[in-house]
Design a protein around this motif. Structure first.
Motif, PDB file in Angstrom:
ATOM      1  N   UNK A  20       0.822  -1.209   0.000  1.00  0.00           N
ATOM      2  CA  UNK A  20       0.000   0.000   0.000  1.00  0.00           C
ATOM      3  C   UNK A  20       0.856   1.259   0.000  1.00  0.00           C
ATOM      4  N   UNK A  21       2.079   1.185   0.539  1.00  0.00           N
ATOM      5  CA  UNK A  21       2.908   2.390   0.647  1.00  0.00           C
ATOM      6  C   UNK A  21       3.749   2.629  -0.592  1.00  0.00           C
ATOM      7  N   UNK A  22       3.825   1.725  -1.503  1.00  0.00           N
ATOM      8  CA  UNK A  22       4.720   1.847  -2.648  1.00  0.00           C
ATOM      9  C   UNK A  22       4.100   2.696  -3.745  1.00  0.00           C
ATOM     10  N   UNK A  23       4.972   3.310  -4.574  1.00  0.00           N
ATOM     11  CA  UNK A  23       4.504   4.082  -5.721  1.00  0.00           C
ATOM     12  C   UNK A  23       4.049   3.131  -6.814  1.00  0.00           C
ATOM     13  N   UNK A  24       3.031   3.499  -7.599  1.00  0.00           N
ATOM     14  CA  UNK A  24       2.575   2.626  -8.686  1.00  0.00           C
ATOM     15  C   UNK A  24       3.674   2.430  -9.719  1.00  0.00           C
ATOM     16  N   UNK A  25       3.712   1.270 -10.352  1.00  0.00           N
ATOM     17  CA  UNK A  25       4.725   1.040 -11.401  1.00  0.00           C
ATOM     18  C   UNK A  25       4.398   1.844 -12.655  1.00  0.00           C
ATOM     19  N   UNK A 313      -1.827  12.344 -12.532  1.00  0.00           N
ATOM     20  CA  UNK A 313      -1.345  12.726 -13.857  1.00  0.00           C
ATOM     21  C   UNK A 313      -0.388  11.641 -14.322  1.00  0.00           C
ATOM     22  N   UNK A 314      -0.172  11.589 -15.642  1.00  0.00           N
ATOM     23  CA  UNK A 314       0.700  10.551 -16.218  1.00  0.00           C
ATOM     24  C   UNK A 314       1.948  11.221 -16.770  1.00  0.00           C
ATOM     25  N   UNK A 315       3.035  11.029 -16.049  1.00  0.00           N
ATOM     26  CA  UNK A 315       4.307  11.675 -16.341  1.00  0.00           C
ATOM     27  C   UNK A 315       5.085  10.856 -17.371  1.00  0.00           C
ATOM     28  N   UNK A 316       5.577  11.537 -18.407  1.00  0.00           N
ATOM     29  CA  UNK A 316       6.347  10.855 -19.449  1.00  0.00           C
ATOM     30  C   UNK A 316       7.714  10.439 -18.897  1.00  0.00           C
ATOM     31  N   UNK A 317       8.039   9.149 -19.029  1.00  0.00           N
ATOM     32  CA  UNK A 317       9.345   8.612 -18.642  1.00  0.00           C
ATOM     33  C   UNK A 317       9.892   7.813 -19.820  1.00  0.00           C
ATOM     34  N   UNK A 321       4.860   5.819 -19.330  1.00  0.00           N
ATOM     35  CA  UNK A 321       4.239   6.856 -18.503  1.00  0.00           C
ATOM     36  C   UNK A 321       4.207   6.396 -17.050  1.00  0.00           C
ATOM     37  N   UNK A 322       4.459   7.340 -16.155  1.00  0.00           N
ATOM     38  CA  UNK A 322       4.453   7.034 -14.732  1.00  0.00           C
ATOM     39  C   UNK A 322       3.280   7.748 -14.067  1.00  0.00           C
ATOM     40  N   UNK A 323       2.367   7.018 -13.394  1.00  0.00           N
ATOM     41  CA  UNK A 323       1.279   7.671 -12.665  1.00  0.00           C
ATOM     42  C   UNK A 323       1.832   8.420 -11.454  1.00  0.00           C
ATOM     43  N   UNK A 324       1.438   9.696 -11.319  1.00  0.00           N
ATOM     44  CA  UNK A 324       1.877  10.533 -10.192  1.00  0.00           C
ATOM     45  C   UNK A 324       0.641  11.127  -9.537  1.00  0.00           C
ATOM     46  N   UNK A 360      -4.215   1.883 -15.642  1.00  0.00           N
ATOM     47  CA  UNK A 360      -3.702   2.358 -14.356  1.00  0.00           C
ATOM     48  C   UNK A 360      -3.672   1.214 -13.345  1.00  0.00           C
ATOM     49  N   UNK A 361      -2.538   0.985 -12.669  1.00  0.00           N
ATOM     50  CA  UNK A 361      -2.456  -0.106 -11.671  1.00  0.00           C
ATOM     51  C   UNK A 361      -3.340   0.217 -10.474  1.00  0.00           C
ATOM     52  N   UNK A 362      -4.213  -0.720 -10.118  1.00  0.00           N
ATOM     53  CA  UNK A 362      -5.113  -0.542  -8.976  1.00  0.00           C
ATOM     54  C   UNK A 362      -4.510  -1.166  -7.739  1.00  0.00           C
TER      55      UNK A 362
END
Length: 364
Positions: A20-25, A313-317, A321-324, A360-362
């Motif tokens: 639960x504490x980790x950032x989404x992939x 938002x979806x950040x370009x990497x 894309x990285x969900x932020x 989006x990862x749930x």
């Protein structure tokens, strides 16, 4: 298309094992897959201000909006001004007839006569007392009568000033009078008509000083919490500017927080109109860098995706894309001000968000 399903499957598998504490992939997508999904990127802008939008009403500044009322009952005999007419202090705005006005003037004249008589009697008794003809008690009684007469005269004069009654001319009917403007400004509206009978206290003419305007804003409690006196206010549709001077600590009956801004550039503002204003809450400029966490940024509102009550938002990497996750601080027009871990050179997706929501990862 096979790779899209593969990316979705990988995201779903990650969600099942994600603490639960980790950032989404990241959502892994190639340039071709981004194009196929209609994903377009836009750069983020550092926000030196939290910009919020509010509805505002244009009004005269405190002390600049006055309603001129009739002090006594009477009959309107002439209206001497109309809406839009400029006036100065003492400018006649209407003429009216009143028996009460005649009585007030009569009493004022009587008071003047009594003062003159009391003063003459006092002066005579002073001369007689100096000649040892009358006792001191008689002189003191004359002085007391003059004091009483002066007090009555002052009361009558104050009554005439309160009623804004000018002295009648030598050949003027004492029951006729004019109502005059108490301040410089512009006639906003005339509320009486010729031939109308009015009671004491009837509002007759509204005069506003158009040189000093203000905006009365209505804000949600969330927006009001981000503002403070000194913030800049703009009305783009009227080319007007203002400065926020105060935010109420309470909400009104509609649940909104009243605020007030002093107009510094009036542009084409008109009294009484409702306009849309933007308020820029000045804050420190966010630091640049790839890990500028919890800083403020300005984005297009369509770049936000709401998922399970949170804004993303979806950040370009490099790999896609990285969900932020971001926190919305304010909105003005098509832009929003957010707080989140972005950077000055970052780009976020502004189209194709429907497909990205599906990928989006749930969290479980």
């Amino acid at each position: 298309m096979h790779r899209l399903w593969q990316a979705w499957l990988v995201s779903a598998l990650w969600a099942t094992a994600l603490p639960l504490w980790a950032a989404p992939p990241d959502i892994r997508l190639s340039a071709a897959e981004k194009a196929q999904l209609g994903i377009r990127l836009t750069p983020v802008q550092p926000a030196s201000a939290i910009t919020v939008e509010a509805t505002a009403t244009v009004s005269a500044a405190p002390g600049q909006d006055q309603m001129v009322a009739l002090p006594y009952p009477g009959l309107i005999t002439a209206v001497l001004t109309g809406a839009g007419d400029p006036v100065r202090p003492g400018t006649p705005v209407l003429r009216w007839a009143s028996a009460a006005v005649a009585e007030v003037r009569r009493q004022a004249q009587e008071a003047d006569v009594e003062v003159a008589q009391a003063r003459a009697a006092r002066d005579r008794d002073e001369r007689l007392y100096e000649a040892d003809i009358i006792p001191l008690a008689r002189l003191e009684a004359s002085r007391a009568r003059l004091t009483v007469a002066l007090a009555a005269q002052a009361a009558r004069q104050a009554e005439q000033r309160a009623g804004r009654l000018p002295a009648p001319g030598p050949n003027e009917d004492p029951g006729q009078s004019v109502l005059v403007a108490p301040q410089a400004g512009t006639v906003a509206e005339v509320l009486v008509a010729v031939g109308q009978r009015v009671e004491a206290g009837t509002a007759a003419v509204r005069i506003v000083g158009t040189q000093a305007l203000q905006l009365q804003l209505s804000l949600s409690p969330e927006k009001a919490a981000t503002l403070k006196p000194g913030d800049e206010v703009q009305v783009p549709a009227r080319q007007a500017r203002a400065v926020l001077v105060g935010v109420s600590p309470a909400v009104d009956a509609s649940g909104q927080v009243p605020a007030r801004a002093r107009v510094t550039e009036a542009g084409s503002l008109r009294l009484g109109e409702r306009v849309t204003a933007t308020v820029a809450a000045r804050r420190d400029t966010p630091a640049a860098g790839p890990t500028a966490a919890a800083q403020r940024w300005r984005l297009p509102s369509q770049s936000l995706a709401q998922i399970e009550g949170q804004n993303w938002v979806y950040l370009a990497v490099a790999q896609g894309l990285q969900p932020v996750r971001v926190k919305v601080l304010g909105q003005a027009g098509d832009d929003v001000t957010v707080e989140g871990a972005l950077s000055a050179d970052a780009q976020v997706a502004v189209t194709g968000l429907a497909a990205l929501r599906a990928l989006h990862p749930r969290e479980r």
